[in-house]
Design an enzyme around this catalytic site. Structure first.
Site, mmCIF file in Angstrom:
data_model
loop_
_atom_site.group_PDB
_atom_site.id
_atom_site.type_symbol
_atom_site.label_atom_id
_atom_site.label_comp_id
_atom_site.label_asym_id
_atom_site.label_seq_id
_atom_site.Cartn_x
_atom_site.Cartn_y
_atom_site.Cartn_z
ATOM 1 C CG ASP A 70 -18.353 5.785 12.153
ATOM 2 O OD1 ASP A 70 -18.668 7.373 11.636
ATOM 3 O OD2 ASP A 70 -18.603 6.011 13.453
ATOM 4 N NE ARG A 101 -13.980 13.149 11.205
ATOM 5 C CZ ARG A 101 -14.614 13.535 11.354
ATOM 6 N NH1 ARG A 101 -15.826 14.500 11.434
ATOM 7 N NH2 ARG A 101 -15.561 13.121 13.350
ATOM 8 C CG ASN A 122 -21.501 1.882 15.020
ATOM 9 O OD1 ASN A 122 -21.634 3.225 14.495
ATOM 10 N ND2 ASN A 122 -22.461 2.049 15.758
ATOM 11 C CE LYS A 123 -20.507 8.739 20.686
ATOM 12 N NZ LYS A 123 -21.556 9.514 20.225
#
Length: 407
Positions: free
Chosen positions: A301, A177, A311-312
């Protein structure tokens, strides 16, 4: 052939084992997961699994993580078809029935070191996290996935013959990831501090996982102190959710397309008694302006070495709106989410989530965006609120840990 279920309850990174009492008909005194006979169609074994979990442990609302493929186990003249299940629970409280003489929460490799029912380790492996499950999970955040990565490393180290095999798994996990800094950083930390033996890696992975759980709790505690009476947020962050449940402010939350995980978080917070308003991602900046919350609280993240935050998608727009309305923006993340460099690894959603018509329309459907450092009031971690120099120092630590694979 007799069909049975074997259920593993997981809390943190440990699983529940029970010693079978003399109230059962087979394997008295041996360690096992929660188990029992399949009483109906084996294709509906989950029903039997949930019944056994409820009867033997008192957990009626355990969350199913994974149902594994059946495992055939031969023991003398007996053949068992074991249907394995992995459930997650949010505490270690257990109410055992008469079939369990005693129980313990253990690191799963301990299964290999105990006298267990036949095939217990094989059943666990059928539901244990893997490199593939870490790489393909689209539901959970980076903190949760970093724990699963450490579990994979721990479990593979428990069965590996040499360090080279463990290192190969570590590289695969590190790269699984790329947008989620905590996954690589925690794997690197486990590998860098361990002697070059599988046993040392296993022990270190367990310790890093324990530290990761502590880091999330401490970051949430520190973030709760900055919530005020009302907070705006979006997406799913376990650490943010824990902070909100501690502080109990009124919450404005964006739905977070395309998976709409914000809706799930909103429901969970409302069930916990908080005053929650769910809105669309597009309306979130305007709603923030209208409601004037005391703070914006978001997860991450990755925190890049220059202090910017990945981030999202939607986080950048929310932070811009907060700057316009003079609302502080706090990013809540363990220090393991600081990336040792400033690379941004983009992940894209499916194009059909936006458009699947015949016209030649190009689709940009990013999953993450980057929020500049000047829009972030502070990065709240288990170490406190990090400023730019602090972020750079943590990034240097992570670069040093990554050196285990150099040369």
């Amino acid at each position: 052939m007799t069909h049975v279920v074997t259920c593993f309850l997981r809390h943190g990174t440990d699983v529940l084992l029970g010693r079978r009492s003399d109230a059962v008909g087979t394997y008295i005194g041996r360690w096992a997961g929660v188990s029992g006979y399949v009483e109906g169609d084996p294709g509906d074994a989950e029903r039997d699994a949930r019944r056994e979990v409820r009867e033997e442990t008192g957990w009626g609302d355990a969350t199913l993580v994974r149902a594994g493929d059946p495992v055939d186990v031969e023991d003398g003249d007996r053949t068992w078809t074991v249907h394995p299940f992995l459930f997650e629970v949010d505490s270690r409280t257990v109410t055992p029935n008469e079939e369990i003489a005693t129980y313990e929460w253990v690191s799963p490799p301990a299964i290999r070191e105990r006298e267990t029912v036949p095939g217990l380790w094989a059943a666990y492996e059928a539901v244990a996290p893997t490199v593939t499950t870490v790489a393909t999970d689209t539901v959970h955040g980076s903190a949760w996935l970093s724990l699963r990565a450490l579990e994979v490393l721990r479990d593979r180290a428990a069965v590996a013959d040499d360090h080279a095999a463990v290192a190969s798994v570590a590289r695969d996990l590190r790269d699984a990831r790329p947008s989620m800094a905590a996954v690589a950083n925690r794997v690197n930390r486990a590998m860098s501090a361990a002697d070059r033996t599988p046993a040392a890696v296993r022990t270190r992975a367990e310790r890093v996982a324990d530290a990761a759980l502590d880091a999330g709790r401490e970051a949430a505690t520190r973030a709760a102190e900055r919530c005020g009476a009302s907070v705006a947020t979006l997406s799913r962050s376990g650490t943010v959710r824990a902070a909100l449940e501690r502080a109990r402010p009124a919450v404005l939350i964006g739905e977070s397309r395309p998976a709409r995980e914000g809706a799930d978080v909103a429901a969970a917070l409302a069930d916990a008694g908080l005053d929650v308003t769910l809105t669309t991602d597009a309306a979130l900046p305007a709603e923030l302006g209208a409601r004037d919350p005391d703070a914006v609280l978001v997860g991450a993240d990755a925190v890049l070495a220059d202090g910017s935050v990945v981030n999202k998608v939607g986080t950048r727009g929310l932070a811009l709106a907060a700057a316009r309305e003079n609302v502080p923006v706090y990013v809540v993340a363990a220090a393991a989410k600081v990336r040792p460099d400033e690379r941004v690894h983009a992940e894209a959603g499916e194009a059909v989530d936006l458009y699947d018509g015949p016209a030649p329309v190009s689709v940009a459907n990013p999953v993450f965006d980057r929020t500049p450092a000047d829009l972030v009031t502070g990065v709240v971690t288990e170490r406190g609120v990090l400023d730019g120099d602090d972020v750079r120092a943590v990034a240097a630590e992570h670069r040093a840990n990554a050196a285990w694979d150099e040369g």
